[in-house]
Design an enzyme around this catalytic site. Structure first.
Site, PDB file in Angstrom:
ATOM      1  N   LYS A 198      28.502 -33.432  43.499  1.00  8.29           N
ATOM      2  CA  LYS A 198      27.873 -31.866  43.070  1.00  8.29           C
ATOM      3  C   LYS A 198      27.428 -30.914  43.964  1.00  8.29           C
ATOM      4  O   LYS A 198      26.821 -31.233  44.978  1.00  8.29           O
ATOM      5  CB  LYS A 198      26.225 -32.769  42.351  1.00  8.29           C
ATOM      6  CG  LYS A 198      25.318 -31.689  41.179  1.00  8.29           C
ATOM      7  CD  LYS A 198      24.454 -32.429  40.594  1.00  8.29           C
ATOM      8  CE  LYS A 198      23.233 -31.676  39.821  1.00  8.29           C
ATOM      9  NZ  LYS A 198      22.228 -32.093  38.980  1.00  8.29           N
ATOM     10  N   ARG A 220      17.926 -25.726  46.072  1.00 11.09           N
ATOM     11  CA  ARG A 220      18.800 -27.525  46.229  1.00 11.09           C
ATOM     12  C   ARG A 220      19.696 -27.804  47.269  1.00 11.09           C
ATOM     13  O   ARG A 220      20.356 -28.096  47.276  1.00 11.09           O
ATOM     14  CB  ARG A 220      19.174 -27.386  44.844  1.00 11.09           C
ATOM     15  CG  ARG A 220      18.680 -27.922  43.511  1.00 11.09           C
ATOM     16  CD  ARG A 220      18.549 -28.741  42.627  1.00 11.09           C
ATOM     17  NE  ARG A 220      17.907 -28.581  41.378  1.00 11.09           N
ATOM     18  CZ  ARG A 220      16.900 -28.164  40.434  1.00 11.09           C
ATOM     19  NH1 ARG A 220      15.503 -28.266  42.264  1.00 11.09           N
ATOM     20  NH2 ARG A 220      16.417 -27.949  39.674  1.00 11.09           N
ATOM     21  N   LYS A 251      31.166 -31.400  39.236  1.00 11.60           N
ATOM     22  CA  LYS A 251      30.202 -30.913  39.089  1.00 11.60           C
ATOM     23  C   LYS A 251      29.925 -29.822  39.484  1.00 11.60           C
ATOM     24  O   LYS A 251      29.589 -29.739  40.841  1.00 11.60           O
ATOM     25  CB  LYS A 251      29.283 -31.329  38.487  1.00 11.60           C
ATOM     26  CG  LYS A 251      27.676 -30.245  37.830  1.00 11.60           C
ATOM     27  CD  LYS A 251      26.554 -31.205  37.187  1.00 11.60           C
ATOM     28  CE  LYS A 251      25.359 -30.041  36.994  1.00 11.60           C
ATOM     29  NZ  LYS A 251      24.642 -30.562  37.560  1.00 11.60           N
TER      30      LYS A 251
HETATM   31  C1  PBG Z   1      19.494 -32.041  36.880  1.00 14.91           C
HETATM   32  C2  PBG Z   1      20.848 -31.686  36.747  1.00 14.91           C
HETATM   33  C3  PBG Z   1      21.231 -30.032  36.453  1.00 14.91           C
HETATM   34  C4  PBG Z   1      22.372 -30.105  36.134  1.00 14.91           C
HETATM   35  C5  PBG Z   1      22.225 -31.308  35.065  1.00 14.91           C
HETATM   36  N1  PBG Z   1      21.479 -31.995  35.697  1.00 14.91           N
HETATM   37  C6  PBG Z   1      20.120 -29.419  37.031  1.00 14.91           C
HETATM   38  C7  PBG Z   1      20.403 -28.748  39.034  1.00 14.91           C
HETATM   39  O1  PBG Z   1      20.756 -29.778  39.303  1.00 14.91           O
HETATM   40  O2  PBG Z   1      19.531 -27.977  39.381  1.00 14.91           O
HETATM   41  C8  PBG Z   1      23.007 -28.708  35.583  1.00 14.91           C
HETATM   42  C9  PBG Z   1      23.794 -28.855  33.977  1.00 14.91           C
HETATM   43  C10 PBG Z   1      24.528 -28.161  33.759  1.00 14.91           C
HETATM   44  O3  PBG Z   1      23.857 -26.351  34.303  1.00 14.91           O
HETATM   45  O4  PBG Z   1      24.684 -27.648  32.647  1.00 14.91           O
HETATM   46  N2  PBG Z   1      19.078 -32.547  38.386  1.00 14.91           N
END
Ligand code: PBG
Length: 326
Positions: A198, A220, A251
């Site tokens: 991620k 983050r 992701k």
């Molecule tokens: C939770 C999370 C996020 C997304 C999925 N789970 C946001 C982030 O990490 O800031 C993003 C999903 C999307 O943009 O469709 N941490």
């Protein structure tokens, strides 16, 4: 015999008619491979439009259950639930509350006998008042102190009826902590879909408005992955598998298809890819202006993600795509 060359080789021969193209098509996306993300909020009868994601809504539990019926009728595989709690605090206690918003949604789906696979995102950012994915100590997100809270959240969601837990906080050791906690709660059958690779991506912008989860300060990048790194993604995925992950996720999707392809070539585990909010909203916005064809671009995007190696595609286009594909 050397491989034939032009004029003997004419690759256009198999593209001549729709039937020939269908016969030789290599990738076929079906609705059963899609997961539909839904945002659940307090209230009843609520269907609140999300400004940054036209066509997406924040739903109350009752509305979500009735939408889930339509989603199941479309043949879609399942849902990924995200919650907007009534209140937030420093530790994100709404995430593991027995009557938390996602817990209530999962229980209502089970009560209604929904056949959908119910996946719940396991993270704290929607529940903390500072908007970070873990507890903040001395200005930093404390890894080990967060693990226990994520484990508690996963157990609470499984108790409520969630079928799959999907940790997305990017804390080291989160998969192991969750696996141990689920097993200790006599839930060895609950699989973990690890958001393994991620990235710290600008493509999450619209989601953070939808889920009210933007960090109040900082960003983050101290826990999510650095976008230029691909080899590191393989280390993240290997680590999550070793900790007990059942499925792995990459992701966002389209900007990281190379990572997905490398994972597909090197690992045997099922792979999911998340076509995230920014990817969705760019298509929606350009289509609204008449610059691109919404359906064609969405289907081409999702098919490319499957072609690159995803077994499961998480997408805000799930409902439309399911209708287009059948
Ligand atoms: C939770 C999370 C996020 C997304 C999925 N789970 C946001 C982030 O990490 O800031 C993003 C999903 C999307 O943009 O469709 N941490």
């Amino acid at each position: 015999m050397p491989a034939p060359d032009f004029p003997d080789l004419r690759l256009r021969r198999l593209r001549r008619t729709p039937a020939l193209r269908a016969l030789t098509r290599e990738t076929r996306l079906g609705p059963e491979k899609l997961l539909c993300p839904l945002f659940v909020r307090p209230g009843t009868g609520v269907r609140e439009p999300i400004a940054s994601m036209p066509g997406q809504f924040r739903l109350s539990v009752d509305t979500l259950v009735s939408d889930a019926r339509e989603i199941a009728d479309l043949g879609i595989g399942g849902l990924v639930l995200f919650g907007l709690p009534e209140a937030k605090d420093a530790r994100g206690s709404g995430a593991w509350a027995a009557d938390g918003i996602v817990q209530r949604a999962a229980a209502a789906l089970k009560d209604a006998g929904s056949p959908l696979v119910v996946v719940a995102d396991v993270c704290l950012c929607e529940y903390t008042d500072h908007g970070h994915c873990g507890v903040v100590e001395n200005g930093d997100v404390a890894n080990d102190a967060t693990l226990e809270l994520l484990a508690r959240t996963a157990v609470s969601l499984a108790r409520a009826g969630v079928d799959v837990v999907a940790p997305s906080a990017m804390m080291d050791g989160q998969v192991a902590a969750i696996r141990r906690a689920l097993d200790a709660d006599s839930r060895p059958e609950i699989p973990i879909l690890a958001y393994a690779a991620k990235y710290a991506s600008a493509f999450y912008g619209p989601f953070r408005e939808a889920a009210d989860s933007a960090p109040r300060s900082g960003d983050r990048r101290g826990y999510q992955m650095d976008p230029p790194n691909a080899r590191e993604a393989l280390r993240e995925m290997a680590a999550d598998l070793a900790e007990g992950a059942d499925m792995l996720m990459v992701k966002p999707a389209l900007p990281y298809l190379d990572v997905l392809r490398r994972a597909r070539e090197e690992l045997a585990a099922p792979l999911a890819a998340y076509h995230v909010s920014g990817e969705y909203s760019m298509v929606a916005a350009a289509a609204e202006r008449g610059w691109i064809d919404r359906q064609a671009v969405a289907l081409e995007s999702l098919t490319s993600i499957a072609r690159a190696g995803a077994d499961v595609v998480i997408t805000y286009f799930a409902r439309e795509a399911a209708a287009w594909l059948t």
